[in-house]
Design an enzyme around this catalytic site. Structure first.
Site, mmCIF file in Angstrom:
data_model
loop_
_atom_site.group_PDB
_atom_site.id
_atom_site.type_symbol
_atom_site.label_atom_id
_atom_site.label_comp_id
_atom_site.label_asym_id
_atom_site.label_seq_id
_atom_site.Cartn_x
_atom_site.Cartn_y
_atom_site.Cartn_z
ATOM 1 N N GLU A 55 -12.401 -4.403 -9.733
ATOM 2 C CA GLU A 55 -13.475 -4.886 -10.605
ATOM 3 C C GLU A 55 -12.902 -5.615 -11.814
ATOM 4 O O GLU A 55 -13.380 -6.676 -12.218
ATOM 5 C CB GLU A 55 -14.355 -3.721 -11.100
ATOM 6 C CG GLU A 55 -15.061 -2.957 -9.991
ATOM 7 C CD GLU A 55 -14.233 -1.813 -9.400
ATOM 8 O OE1 GLU A 55 -13.005 -1.972 -9.238
ATOM 9 O OE2 GLU A 55 -14.826 -0.769 -9.095
ATOM 10 N N ASP A 207 18.034 9.804 19.747
ATOM 11 C CA ASP A 207 17.920 8.374 19.397
ATOM 12 C C ASP A 207 18.596 8.051 18.063
ATOM 13 O O ASP A 207 18.853 6.895 17.775
ATOM 14 C CB ASP A 207 16.447 7.949 19.264
ATOM 15 C CG ASP A 207 15.672 8.102 20.552
ATOM 16 O OD1 ASP A 207 16.270 8.560 21.540
ATOM 17 O OD2 ASP A 207 14.467 7.767 20.559
ATOM 18 N N LEU A 211 14.258 4.996 11.025
ATOM 19 C CA LEU A 211 12.867 5.009 10.538
ATOM 20 C C LEU A 211 12.683 4.209 9.258
ATOM 21 O O LEU A 211 12.064 4.678 8.296
ATOM 22 C CB LEU A 211 12.366 6.453 10.366
ATOM 23 C CG LEU A 211 12.454 7.353 11.603
ATOM 24 C CD1 LEU A 211 11.786 8.694 11.328
ATOM 25 C CD2 LEU A 211 11.800 6.702 12.822
HETATM 26 C C1 AOF Z 1 -12.216 1.413 -8.322
HETATM 27 N N1 AOF Z 1 -11.636 0.215 -8.062
HETATM 28 O O1 AOF Z 1 -9.993 -1.052 -7.295
HETATM 29 C C2 AOF Z 1 -9.788 1.272 -7.061
HETATM 30 C C3 AOF Z 1 -10.416 2.532 -7.291
HETATM 31 O O2 AOF Z 1 -5.059 6.166 -11.164
HETATM 32 P P1 AOF Z 1 -6.093 5.076 -11.082
HETATM 33 O O3 AOF Z 1 -6.741 4.806 -12.410
HETATM 34 O O4 AOF Z 1 -5.547 3.809 -10.454
HETATM 35 O O5 AOF Z 1 -7.296 5.613 -10.159
HETATM 36 C C4 AOF Z 1 -7.131 5.820 -8.805
HETATM 37 C C5 AOF Z 1 -8.435 6.273 -8.195
HETATM 38 O O6 AOF Z 1 -9.464 5.329 -8.507
HETATM 39 C C6 AOF Z 1 -8.402 6.335 -6.673
HETATM 40 O O7 AOF Z 1 -8.017 7.611 -6.196
HETATM 41 C C7 AOF Z 1 -9.842 6.022 -6.311
HETATM 42 O O8 AOF Z 1 -10.654 7.155 -6.452
HETATM 43 C C8 AOF Z 1 -10.208 4.998 -7.358
HETATM 44 N N2 AOF Z 1 -9.809 3.660 -6.920
HETATM 45 N N3 AOF Z 1 -11.615 2.550 -7.890
HETATM 46 O O9 AOF Z 1 -13.243 1.482 -8.946
HETATM 47 C C9 AOF Z 1 -10.474 0.080 -7.460
HETATM 48 N N4 AOF Z 1 -8.570 1.185 -6.483
HETATM 49 ZN ZN ZN Z 2 -11.676 1.603 -10.985
#
Ligand code: AOF
Ligand code: ZN
Length: 363
Positions: A55, A207, A211
């Site tokens: 956002e 093997d 990884l």
């Molecule tokens: C959103 N928009 O683009 C994403 C979200 O540690 P932070 O602040 O980066 O938060 C991570 C959490 O935020 C993640 O576990 C998920 O719940 C949310 N991700 N939310 O509004 C985004 N990547």
């Molecule tokens: Zn967010």
């Protein structure tokens, strides 16, 4: 409401694949105007773990002369805007501050830190919210993230290559070349997209796999965590898995075992009295915040995941080579696991055929 904008947001979200885990992939499109004469004024996606969310990136992309349009615009976001302070400030607050007109999403965020509170904040500020748009596509995009929070375990992918006559290895597990170069390269790409790669004791011993992602080198490509099961701690300490080049977890059940001190290697004990081994293993991976595991063999390990119904996806390469139909000196060759689940896709990769199946609960 126009699904085409959400499809665009989903497309943007996908650009984050392999770079945002354990965060979800998220895309956002800002659209101004009435149905019929809409235009996109901003776009963004979550590009890298720890960095700005979709956002904010979308808002930042709006030209200064267009920012006054935001109150009459809709934010198409693939996931509920976050409401908490994590590595980034809350997106819900940002959308409120920018007085966005309306928010449309595919899915609610299953992360308990958000889980509906993002929508609640927006609604309390008088912003219209719609969710559940292209919900299936949104869940599929972030299948790993949703599985992790909803099922409290990583998303589990089983992968193997088998000969045209259904073998995965030669006599007594001897490694044989099955899949072609293109398939092998694709596997390294898959490795770069998952949090962890797992093998069993026999595969590690016979093997000696590394990884890593040497066939898919990308500047941002991260080498996944390696996981090996070594119940009785019998593996030789000189194998590649213990070279310290990537984080490696060894699961074992040997209480009396003397654990060697090694760089980048963690030993994790699972009590033989604790109940089903794999259930405990996947719970432990959940605690370590590993959201996805690519299980690369061998047959015993792959079959145990299937028998425990602990798997989400199967990716099977079938080559055109024949091993010898289990006769003569091939009598002790190792049969590939039997596929199950729902057929998702079948395609050619070089000379090989790649088939993907998904497990759907209850079938
Ligand atoms: C959103 N928009 O683009 C994403 C979200 O540690 P932070 O602040 O980066 O938060 C991570 C959490 O935020 C993640 O576990 C998920 O719940 C949310 N991700 N939310 O509004 C985004 N990547
Ligand atoms: Zn967010």
């Amino acid at each position: 409401m126009n699904e085409i904008f959400m499809l665009r947001a989903l497309e943007l979200a996908m650009l984050g694949r392999g770079h945002v885990s354990p965060n979800p992939m998220v895309g956002c499109v800002l659209v101004y105007g009435e149905e019929g004469r809409q235009r996109i004024i901003g776009e963004g996606w979550h590009q890298r773990y720890g960095e700005t969310h979709a956002e904010r990136n979308a808002i930042l992309s709006v030209r200064p002369e267009d920012t006054y349009l935001l109150p009459e615009s809709t934010a198409y976001v693939t996931l509920e805007p976050c409401s908490h302070y994590g590595k980034q400030p809350p997106c819900a607050d940002l959308l409120m501050e920018k007085k966005i007109g309306r928010v449309v999403c595919c899915n609610d965020d299953p992360n308990p830190l958000v889980a509906g509170q993002g929508f609640a904040k927006l609604r309390a500020a008088g912003i219209a919210v719609e969710t559940g748009i292209l919900a299936e596509k949104g869940r599929e995009l972030n299948a790993r993230f949703f599985t992790f929070f909803e099922r409290k375990r990583p998303y589990i992918l089983l992968k193997w290559a088998e000969t045209a006559d259904g073998f995965i290895a030669g006599e007594h597990g001897r490694q044989i070349k099955i899949s072609g170069d293109l398939s092998n390269r694709l596997v390294h790409r898959w490795r770069s997209e998952e949090d962890a790669i797992m093998v069993g004791t026999n595969t590690a011993r016979l093997d000696n796999p590394r990884l890593n992602i040497r066939l898919w080198p990308t500047p941002a490509g991260k080498n996944p965590t390696r996981i090996v099961i070594d119940n009785q701690l019998v593996l030789d300490q000189t194998i590649s898995l213990f070279d310290g080049s990537q984080p490696t977890i060894v699961y074992h059940q040997n209480q009396a075992g003397k654990l060697p001190e090694r760089d980048n290697v963690i030993y994790s004990f699972i009590s033989p009295d604790a109940g089903p081994f794999l259930t405990h293993l996947v719970q432990d991976l959940h605690q370590r915040r590993i959201q996805s595991v690519l299980v690369e063999g061998g047959t015993t390990l792959l079959n145990s995941f299937m028998e425990a119904d602990l798997w989400d996806e199967m990716r099977v390469f079938r080559s055109q080579t024949m091993l010898g139909e289990g006769r003569g000196r091939f009598a002790d060759a190792i049969k590939a696991p039997i596929v199950r689940g729902n057929l998702i896709s079948r395609q050619k990769v070089g000379e090989d055929e790649l088939t993907i199946y998904k497990n759907s609960p209850g079938d």
